[in-house]
Design a protein around this motif. Structure first.
Motif, PDB file in Angstrom:
ATOM      1  N   LEU A  25       0.811  -1.214   0.000  1.00  0.00           N
ATOM      2  CA  LEU A  25       0.000   0.000   0.000  1.00  0.00           C
ATOM      3  C   LEU A  25       0.847   1.269   0.000  1.00  0.00           C
ATOM      4  O   LEU A  25       0.320   2.365  -0.071  1.00  0.00           O
ATOM      5  CB  LEU A  25      -0.920   0.010   1.227  1.00  0.00           C
ATOM      6  CG  LEU A  25      -1.894  -1.161   1.334  1.00  0.00           C
ATOM      7  CD1 LEU A  25      -2.698  -1.048   2.616  1.00  0.00           C
ATOM      8  CD2 LEU A  25      -2.805  -1.228   0.126  1.00  0.00           C
ATOM      9  N   TYR A  27       2.481   2.879  -2.123  1.00  0.00           N
ATOM     10  CA  TYR A  27       2.367   3.794  -3.253  1.00  0.00           C
ATOM     11  C   TYR A  27       0.950   4.340  -3.432  1.00  0.00           C
ATOM     12  O   TYR A  27       0.701   5.105  -4.340  1.00  0.00           O
ATOM     13  CB  TYR A  27       2.806   3.105  -4.549  1.00  0.00           C
ATOM     14  CG  TYR A  27       4.240   2.646  -4.492  1.00  0.00           C
ATOM     15  CD1 TYR A  27       5.278   3.571  -4.433  1.00  0.00           C
ATOM     16  CD2 TYR A  27       4.551   1.301  -4.464  1.00  0.00           C
ATOM     17  CE1 TYR A  27       6.594   3.161  -4.368  1.00  0.00           C
ATOM     18  CE2 TYR A  27       5.871   0.877  -4.408  1.00  0.00           C
ATOM     19  CZ  TYR A  27       6.880   1.809  -4.361  1.00  0.00           C
ATOM     20  OH  TYR A  27       8.177   1.395  -4.288  1.00  0.00           O
ATOM     21  N   SER A  28       0.034   3.942  -2.570  1.00  0.00           N
ATOM     22  CA  SER A  28      -1.348   4.394  -2.659  1.00  0.00           C
ATOM     23  C   SER A  28      -1.568   5.601  -1.760  1.00  0.00           C
ATOM     24  O   SER A  28      -1.068   5.653  -0.641  1.00  0.00           O
ATOM     25  CB  SER A  28      -2.312   3.287  -2.222  1.00  0.00           C
ATOM     26  OG  SER A  28      -2.193   2.180  -3.070  1.00  0.00           O
ATOM     27  N   SER A  29      -2.337   6.552  -2.271  1.00  0.00           N
ATOM     28  CA  SER A  29      -2.672   7.710  -1.450  1.00  0.00           C
ATOM     29  C   SER A  29      -3.660   7.294  -0.368  1.00  0.00           C
ATOM     30  O   SER A  29      -4.312   6.250  -0.467  1.00  0.00           O
ATOM     31  CB  SER A  29      -3.291   8.804  -2.319  1.00  0.00           C
ATOM     32  OG  SER A  29      -4.571   8.389  -2.776  1.00  0.00           O
ATOM     33  N   GLU A  30      -3.791   8.121   0.642  1.00  0.00           N
ATOM     34  CA  GLU A  30      -4.759   7.822   1.696  1.00  0.00           C
ATOM     35  C   GLU A  30      -6.166   7.759   1.119  1.00  0.00           C
ATOM     36  O   GLU A  30      -6.956   6.899   1.487  1.00  0.00           O
ATOM     37  CB  GLU A  30      -4.685   8.865   2.809  1.00  0.00           C
ATOM     38  CG  GLU A  30      -5.630   8.557   3.958  1.00  0.00           C
ATOM     39  CD  GLU A  30      -5.499   9.527   5.112  1.00  0.00           C
ATOM     40  OE1 GLU A  30      -6.375   9.487   5.976  1.00  0.00           O
ATOM     41  OE2 GLU A  30      -4.535  10.306   5.146  1.00  0.00           O
ATOM     42  N   ASP A  32      -7.056   6.792  -1.906  1.00  0.00           N
ATOM     43  CA  ASP A  32      -7.213   5.493  -2.580  1.00  0.00           C
ATOM     44  C   ASP A  32      -7.329   4.350  -1.579  1.00  0.00           C
ATOM     45  O   ASP A  32      -8.110   3.423  -1.768  1.00  0.00           O
ATOM     46  CB  ASP A  32      -6.046   5.225  -3.524  1.00  0.00           C
ATOM     47  CG  ASP A  32      -6.181   5.977  -4.835  1.00  0.00           C
ATOM     48  OD1 ASP A  32      -7.289   6.464  -5.136  1.00  0.00           O
ATOM     49  OD2 ASP A  32      -5.173   6.086  -5.554  1.00  0.00           O
ATOM     50  N   ARG A  33      -6.553   4.402  -0.505  1.00  0.00           N
ATOM     51  CA  ARG A  33      -6.625   3.338   0.507  1.00  0.00           C
ATOM     52  C   ARG A  33      -8.012   3.256   1.134  1.00  0.00           C
ATOM     53  O   ARG A  33      -8.502   2.186   1.451  1.00  0.00           O
ATOM     54  CB  ARG A  33      -5.553   3.536   1.573  1.00  0.00           C
ATOM     55  CG  ARG A  33      -4.153   3.205   1.073  1.00  0.00           C
ATOM     56  CD  ARG A  33      -3.159   3.108   2.210  1.00  0.00           C
ATOM     57  NE  ARG A  33      -2.987   4.344   2.951  1.00  0.00           N
ATOM     58  CZ  ARG A  33      -2.102   5.300   2.653  1.00  0.00           C
ATOM     59  NH1 ARG A  33      -1.292   5.141   1.625  1.00  0.00           N
ATOM     60  NH2 ARG A  33      -2.008   6.387   3.384  1.00  0.00           N
ATOM     61  N   HIS A  36     -10.671   1.828  -1.817  1.00  0.00           N
ATOM     62  CA  HIS A  36     -10.464   0.520  -2.426  1.00  0.00           C
ATOM     63  C   HIS A  36     -10.327  -0.583  -1.384  1.00  0.00           C
ATOM     64  O   HIS A  36      -9.967  -0.337  -0.250  1.00  0.00           O
ATOM     65  CB  HIS A  36      -9.183   0.524  -3.284  1.00  0.00           C
ATOM     66  CG  HIS A  36      -9.279   1.387  -4.483  1.00  0.00           C
ATOM     67  ND1 HIS A  36      -9.106   2.753  -4.432  1.00  0.00           N
ATOM     68  CD2 HIS A  36      -9.531   1.089  -5.774  1.00  0.00           C
ATOM     69  CE1 HIS A  36      -9.238   3.262  -5.642  1.00  0.00           C
ATOM     70  NE2 HIS A  36      -9.497   2.275  -6.472  1.00  0.00           N
ATOM     71  N   TYR A  38      -8.051  -3.969  -0.880  1.00  0.00           N
ATOM     72  CA  TYR A  38      -6.787  -4.510  -1.363  1.00  0.00           C
ATOM     73  C   TYR A  38      -6.647  -5.959  -0.920  1.00  0.00           C
ATOM     74  O   TYR A  38      -7.082  -6.329   0.165  1.00  0.00           O
ATOM     75  CB  TYR A  38      -5.602  -3.701  -0.831  1.00  0.00           C
ATOM     76  CG  TYR A  38      -5.587  -2.274  -1.338  1.00  0.00           C
ATOM     77  CD1 TYR A  38      -4.910  -1.956  -2.500  1.00  0.00           C
ATOM     78  CD2 TYR A  38      -6.259  -1.269  -0.670  1.00  0.00           C
ATOM     79  CE1 TYR A  38      -4.893  -0.664  -2.976  1.00  0.00           C
ATOM     80  CE2 TYR A  38      -6.252   0.033  -1.136  1.00  0.00           C
ATOM     81  CZ  TYR A  38      -5.562   0.330  -2.289  1.00  0.00           C
ATOM     82  OH  TYR A  38      -5.558   1.614  -2.761  1.00  0.00           O
ATOM     83  N   ALA A  51      -6.457  -4.506  -6.407  1.00  0.00           N
ATOM     84  CA  ALA A  51      -7.348  -3.554  -5.752  1.00  0.00           C
ATOM     85  C   ALA A  51      -8.707  -3.615  -6.417  1.00  0.00           C
ATOM     86  O   ALA A  51      -8.820  -3.914  -7.615  1.00  0.00           O
ATOM     87  CB  ALA A  51      -6.778  -2.142  -5.851  1.00  0.00           C
ATOM     88  N   ASN A  53     -12.663  -1.441  -6.359  1.00  0.00           N
ATOM     89  CA  ASN A  53     -13.467  -0.317  -5.916  1.00  0.00           C
ATOM     90  C   ASN A  53     -14.899  -0.633  -6.296  1.00  0.00           C
ATOM     91  O   ASN A  53     -15.287  -0.489  -7.441  1.00  0.00           O
ATOM     92  CB  ASN A  53     -12.975   0.970  -6.584  1.00  0.00           C
ATOM     93  CG  ASN A  53     -13.856   2.154  -6.283  1.00  0.00           C
ATOM     94  OD1 ASN A  53     -14.923   2.030  -5.699  1.00  0.00           O
ATOM     95  ND2 ASN A  53     -13.406   3.322  -6.686  1.00  0.00           N
ATOM     96  N   ASN A  78      -5.542  -2.923 -10.639  1.00  0.00           N
ATOM     97  CA  ASN A  78      -6.653  -2.124 -10.130  1.00  0.00           C
ATOM     98  C   ASN A  78      -7.866  -2.529 -10.973  1.00  0.00           C
ATOM     99  O   ASN A  78      -8.270  -1.849 -11.903  1.00  0.00           O
ATOM    100  CB  ASN A  78      -6.362  -0.630 -10.245  1.00  0.00           C
ATOM    101  CG  ASN A  78      -7.386   0.205  -9.526  1.00  0.00           C
ATOM    102  OD1 ASN A  78      -8.470  -0.268  -9.208  1.00  0.00           O
ATOM    103  ND2 ASN A  78      -7.043   1.448  -9.273  1.00  0.00           N
TER     104      ASN A  78
END
Length: 102
Positions: A25, A27-30, A32-33, A36, A38, A51, A53, A78
């Motif tokens: 995780l 490389y994922s922004s908050e 995106d976390r 999504h 994971y 990932a 969504n 993704n």
């Protein structure tokens, strides 16, 4: 291969999933976390982070599909936000210019 509600099946066998670790995780922004889900797909030769969504319209069930010889079926990690082989079919080997990162 087949996809059933975002679960991958290869040769009729369901792939096992595990919660993803924090290392996947990084490389994922908050944002995106939070948006999504994971997981790690336990593929035959390695773990692969994916990932999903659930709010994005996507092709979550597909196939079964027999990949022609000399072709590859590529799906984005993704899954719900990838325009991949689920939409345009398998890719001939000669059209692939690079391999997956390891």
């Amino acid at each position: 291969m087949e996809l059933r509600q975002n679960r991958l099946f290869l040769n009729g066998q369901g792939i096992e999933y595990a919660p993803s670790g924090r290392e996947f995780l990084r490389y994922s922004s908050e944002k995106d976390r939070l948006a999504h889900e994971y997981a790690l797909e336990n593929l035959p030769d390695h773990l692969h982070p994916v990932a999903a969504n659930g709010r994005t319209p996507a092709l979550r069930s597909f196939g079964p599909y027999r990949v022609p010889e000399g072709h590859y079926f590529l799906m984005g990690d993704n899954r719900d936000e990838s325009f991949d082989c689920r939409y345009f079919g398998a890719v001939e080997r000669r059209r692939i210019l690079a391999g997956p990162p390891r």
